[in-house]
Design an enzyme around this catalytic site. Structure first.
Site, PDB file in Angstrom:
ATOM      1  N   LYS A 187       0.883  -1.171   0.000  1.00 38.30           N
ATOM      2  CA  LYS A 187       0.000   0.000   0.000  1.00 38.30           C
ATOM      3  C   LYS A 187       0.922   1.223   0.000  1.00 38.30           C
ATOM      4  O   LYS A 187       1.472   1.609   1.026  1.00 38.30           O
ATOM      5  CB  LYS A 187      -0.888  -0.041   1.248  1.00 38.30           C
ATOM      6  CG  LYS A 187      -2.065   0.909   1.195  1.00 38.30           C
ATOM      7  CD  LYS A 187      -1.594   2.244   1.537  1.00 38.30           C
ATOM      8  CE  LYS A 187      -2.347   3.315   2.074  1.00 38.30           C
ATOM      9  NZ  LYS A 187      -1.911   4.561   1.398  1.00 38.30           N
ATOM     10  N   GLU A 262       9.391   1.859  10.952  1.00 36.96           N
ATOM     11  CA  GLU A 262      10.452   2.852  10.705  1.00 36.96           C
ATOM     12  C   GLU A 262       9.774   4.206  10.744  1.00 36.96           C
ATOM     13  O   GLU A 262       8.996   4.542   9.844  1.00 36.96           O
ATOM     14  CB  GLU A 262      11.086   2.631   9.329  1.00 36.96           C
ATOM     15  CG  GLU A 262      11.737   1.281   9.151  1.00 36.96           C
ATOM     16  CD  GLU A 262      13.089   1.153   9.821  1.00 36.96           C
ATOM     17  OE1 GLU A 262      13.552   2.129  10.441  1.00 36.96           O
ATOM     18  OE2 GLU A 262      13.664   0.062   9.741  1.00 36.96           O
ATOM     19  N   GLU A 397       9.090  16.801  14.826  1.00 34.09           N
ATOM     20  CA  GLU A 397       9.587  16.612  13.464  1.00 34.09           C
ATOM     21  C   GLU A 397       8.852  17.546  12.507  1.00 34.09           C
ATOM     22  O   GLU A 397       7.629  17.506  12.409  1.00 34.09           O
ATOM     23  CB  GLU A 397       9.365  15.157  13.037  1.00 34.09           C
ATOM     24  CG  GLU A 397       9.955  14.855  11.674  1.00 34.09           C
ATOM     25  CD  GLU A 397       9.661  13.437  11.217  1.00 34.09           C
ATOM     26  OE1 GLU A 397       8.495  13.009  11.319  1.00 34.09           O
ATOM     27  OE2 GLU A 397      10.594  12.763  10.752  1.00 34.09           O
TER      28      GLU A 397
HETATM   29  P1  NAD Z   1       2.060   8.728   7.253  1.00 34.02           P
HETATM   30  O1  NAD Z   1       2.226   8.014   8.533  1.00 34.02           O
HETATM   31  O2  NAD Z   1       1.067   9.808   7.157  1.00 34.02           O
HETATM   32  O3  NAD Z   1       1.687   7.704   6.097  1.00 34.02           O
HETATM   33  C1  NAD Z   1       2.489   6.575   5.810  1.00 34.02           C
HETATM   34  C2  NAD Z   1       1.636   5.521   5.134  1.00 34.02           C
HETATM   35  O4  NAD Z   1       0.683   5.027   6.072  1.00 34.02           O
HETATM   36  C3  NAD Z   1       0.843   6.038   3.935  1.00 34.02           C
HETATM   37  O5  NAD Z   1       0.851   5.055   2.931  1.00 34.02           O
HETATM   38  C4  NAD Z   1      -0.547   6.202   4.524  1.00 34.02           C
HETATM   39  O6  NAD Z   1      -1.579   6.134   3.575  1.00 34.02           O
HETATM   40  C5  NAD Z   1      -0.599   5.019   5.465  1.00 34.02           C
HETATM   41  N1  NAD Z   1      -1.614   5.120   6.517  1.00 34.02           N
HETATM   42  C6  NAD Z   1      -2.157   6.232   7.055  1.00 34.02           C
HETATM   43  N2  NAD Z   1      -3.077   5.896   7.998  1.00 34.02           N
HETATM   44  C7  NAD Z   1      -3.098   4.552   8.059  1.00 34.02           C
HETATM   45  C8  NAD Z   1      -3.825   3.601   8.836  1.00 34.02           C
HETATM   46  N3  NAD Z   1      -4.724   3.973   9.737  1.00 34.02           N
HETATM   47  N4  NAD Z   1      -3.586   2.284   8.654  1.00 34.02           N
HETATM   48  C9  NAD Z   1      -2.669   1.884   7.758  1.00 34.02           C
HETATM   49  N5  NAD Z   1      -1.970   2.729   6.958  1.00 34.02           N
HETATM   50  C10 NAD Z   1      -2.174   4.052   7.120  1.00 34.02           C
HETATM   51  O7  NAD Z   1       3.509   9.251   6.868  1.00 34.02           O
HETATM   52  P2  NAD Z   1       3.924  10.142   5.603  1.00 34.02           P
HETATM   53  O8  NAD Z   1       3.452  11.530   5.860  1.00 34.02           O
HETATM   54  O9  NAD Z   1       3.551   9.457   4.341  1.00 34.02           O
HETATM   55  O10 NAD Z   1       5.505  10.086   5.687  1.00 34.02           O
HETATM   56  C11 NAD Z   1       6.259  10.972   6.444  1.00 34.02           C
HETATM   57  C12 NAD Z   1       6.692  10.317   7.745  1.00 34.02           C
HETATM   58  O11 NAD Z   1       7.413   9.133   7.478  1.00 34.02           O
HETATM   59  C13 NAD Z   1       7.620  11.181   8.546  1.00 34.02           C
HETATM   60  O12 NAD Z   1       7.266  11.139   9.913  1.00 34.02           O
HETATM   61  C14 NAD Z   1       8.973  10.527   8.365  1.00 34.02           C
HETATM   62  O13 NAD Z   1       9.890  10.747   9.367  1.00 34.02           O
HETATM   63  C15 NAD Z   1       8.607   9.101   8.241  1.00 34.02           C
HETATM   64  N6  NAD Z   1       9.652   8.364   7.544  1.00 34.02           N
HETATM   65  C16 NAD Z   1      10.416   7.463   8.241  1.00 34.02           C
HETATM   66  C17 NAD Z   1      11.448   6.789   7.617  1.00 34.02           C
HETATM   67  C18 NAD Z   1      12.292   5.784   8.350  1.00 34.02           C
HETATM   68  O14 NAD Z   1      12.880   4.944   7.705  1.00 34.02           O
HETATM   69  N7  NAD Z   1      12.370   5.820   9.652  1.00 34.02           N
HETATM   70  C19 NAD Z   1      11.709   7.024   6.279  1.00 34.02           C
HETATM   71  C20 NAD Z   1      10.925   7.942   5.601  1.00 34.02           C
HETATM   72  C21 NAD Z   1       9.879   8.596   6.243  1.00 34.02           C
END
Ligand code: NAD
Length: 504
Positions: A187, A262, A397
């Protein structure tokens, strides 16, 4: 959050459908949503709006593929060779995949080309590992038994990715999952789905059997949540925000599923007065303004020894001020737009928060009003000085081009400030004192510490967070264990039958 606009009926935009069981799949909802180009600030394609029904079909396809002989009867060596063919397929399509990434997430073509060109290495590395997954023979303390372990794939794995580096963060999970023999439902982020759909097509063209990898596009609540909850999913590999990660972890734990998270970071980049300051300036700028700060490992807190504070700030401001902004497709561009409209607003809001908290703007501090930025979602590289580590700008962040500068006095002070964070993803240490380099790398609470380098990753080097930055590790040999279960087999080779009411 539902982030993109619904597609209009008369739209002529290119469409990206889902991919299930080896075939493109239109959404069962009949609905598509628009995905936007952050540089143009307008839609460039439409993406299928998946539902729980589509999730069900995809998990079923993955479950079938898991037991189907086309996948399950492949020897480990053949599976490894297949992953190498997948690597070749990606290598042949670098420009296509990198172009899709830039269109969707607005990161520099140079950066995305670099990432996509590096992706095949994940498939080669884990492909090579596939036939080195071995059980052990236990030198048992009880005579008359031959006891050994088998390393078995978990089954169907759900992979949920964010928008900042869609394919790279996917490969970190996908390659070891496939090497282990699992099948997968992906997804992708609703903001950056196109490249993932195309990647799976490329993998199948390289010979991956249908159903082994499936993609369901759509929103978190409509696709991500039912995918995590699906009873046939045995593990969730997630990269994203800590808020979503907590939610997914709680849901997976409730169903006794494995999960790897992550999450975010507020990584300190720590510069001592004895550092090579030329290298440190470069590393600090790379840490926060590369990828427009939209990196989980962004070095968003600059901890600088007070004796070189003013010099460092001057030099970082000078270098950052000269950074060229504009079209991410242009080779000369150094800072691109923010990937999503909501994220653009969030970054601007945090700039206001920092000002209200009393931090001083040393550079930037608002939207980029430059002709070369057009209607894109650009924020000026922004540097705040006079930051105290207790401020929100130092604790939360931002995920954008905003640097908080915090002075420190000595090593003890640097460790205290660095660790005063609920995150613990990465940290940079700049020093020419070898003893200090080792001491700091031991004392800093983070999944990765870089000494005199920043923002380096490799398929060989374990990556992940401590504290609120996550659970589990990706990359490196042990990442494959995240997709394997150990089964212990006891064979009686001559032990006598004994008292049935006493444990053997
Ligand atoms: P997000 O948590 O908003 O979304 C991530 C994914 O989760 C998306 O595909 C989203 O559609 C899905 N999602 C949202 N709600 C969900 C639910 N209830 N159930 C299942 N899936 C759901 O994050 P984002 O805004 O896409 O990405 C940015 C974040 O990701 C930042 O906090 C960043 O630090 C983190 N990030 C971490 C790493 C790492 O390796 N540690 C790498 C890149 C980004």
């Amino acid at each position: 959050m539902i982030g993109a606009a619904p597609a209009s009926k008369e739209s002529t935009l290119k469409r990206f459908s889902m991919h299930v069981g080896g075939e493109d799949r239109a959404p069962s909802s009949g609905e598509w949503f628009e995905t936007e180009d952050p540089f143009l600030g307008k839609p460039w394609a439409e993406v299928a709006r998946g539902t729980a029904e589509d999730v069900d079909a995809a998990v079923f396809a993955a479950h079938q593929a898991f037991t189907d002989s086309a996948w399950s009867s492949l020897t480990h060596t053949a599976r490894g060779l297949l992953l190498n063919r997948v690597a070749d397929g990606i290598a042949e399509n670098v420009d296509l995949l990198a172009g899709l990434e830039v269109r969707d997430n607005g990161k520099l073509l140079a950066e995305m080309r670099g990432q996509v060109s590096y992706l095949p290495e994940w498939f080669r590395y884990y492909g090579g590992l596939s036939d080195k997954i071995e059980g052990t023979v236990i030198p048992l303390d009880k005579p008359g038994y031959f006891t050994f372990t088998r390393r078995e794939p978990l089954g169907v794995v759900a992979i949920i990715t964010p928008w900042n580096s869609p394919l790279m963060l996917l490969a970190w999970k996908l390659a070891p999952a496939l090497a282990a023999g699992c099948t997968v439902v992906i997804k992708p982020s609703e903001f950056t789905s196109a490249s993932t759909v195309e990647l799976v097509r490329i993998m199948e063209a390289a010979g991956l059997p249908p159903g082994v990898v499936n993609v369901v596009t759509g929103y978190g609540a409509e696709v991500g949540a039912p995918l995590v909850a699906h009873p046939l999913v045995r593990k969730v590999g997630f990269t994203g925000s800590d808020t979503t990660g907590r939610h997914i972890g709680a849901q997976a734990a409730g169903q006794l599923k494995r999960f790897t998270l992550e999450l975010g970071g507020k990584s300190p980049n720590i510069v001592f007065a004895d550092a090579d300051l030329d290298a440190a300036v470069n590393g600090v700028v790379a840490g926060i303004f590369a990828a427009t700060g939209q990196s989980c490992i962004a070095g968003s807190r600059l901890l600088v020894q007070s004796t070189v504070h003013d010099e460092m700030v001057d030099r970082i401001v000078t270098m950052s001020k000269a950074a060229r902004m504009g079209n991410p497709m242009d080779a000369g561009t150094q800072v691109g737009p923010i990937t999503t409209r909501p994220q653009y607003q969030k970054v601007l809001d945090y700039i206001d928060v920092a000002r209200d908290e009393g931090a001083t703007v040393a550079l930037g501090g608002g939207p980029a009003d430059r002709p070369e930025c057009g209607d894109g979602w650009f924020v000026e590289p922004t540097i705040f000085t006079g930051v105290d580590n207790s401020m929100r700008i130092a604790q939360e962040e931002v995920f954008g081009p905003v640097l908080a500068v915090i002075p420190f006095e000595d090593e003890e002070d640097a460790v205290r400030v660095a660790n005063d964070s609920h995150y613990g993803l990465g940290a940079g240490v700049w020093t020419q004192d070898i003893g200090r380099a080792f001491r700091m790398s031991e004392r800093i609470q983070a999944g990765t510490v870089w000494v005199n380098v920043y923002r380096a990753v490799s398929f060989m080097a374990p990556f992940g967070g401590v504290k609120d930055s996550g659970i589990g590790r990706e990359n490196g040999i042990s990442a494959v264990d995240e997709y394997l279960e150990t089964k212990t087999v006891w064979v009686n080779t001559g032990a006598p039958s004994s008292d049935p009411f006493v444990m053997r």
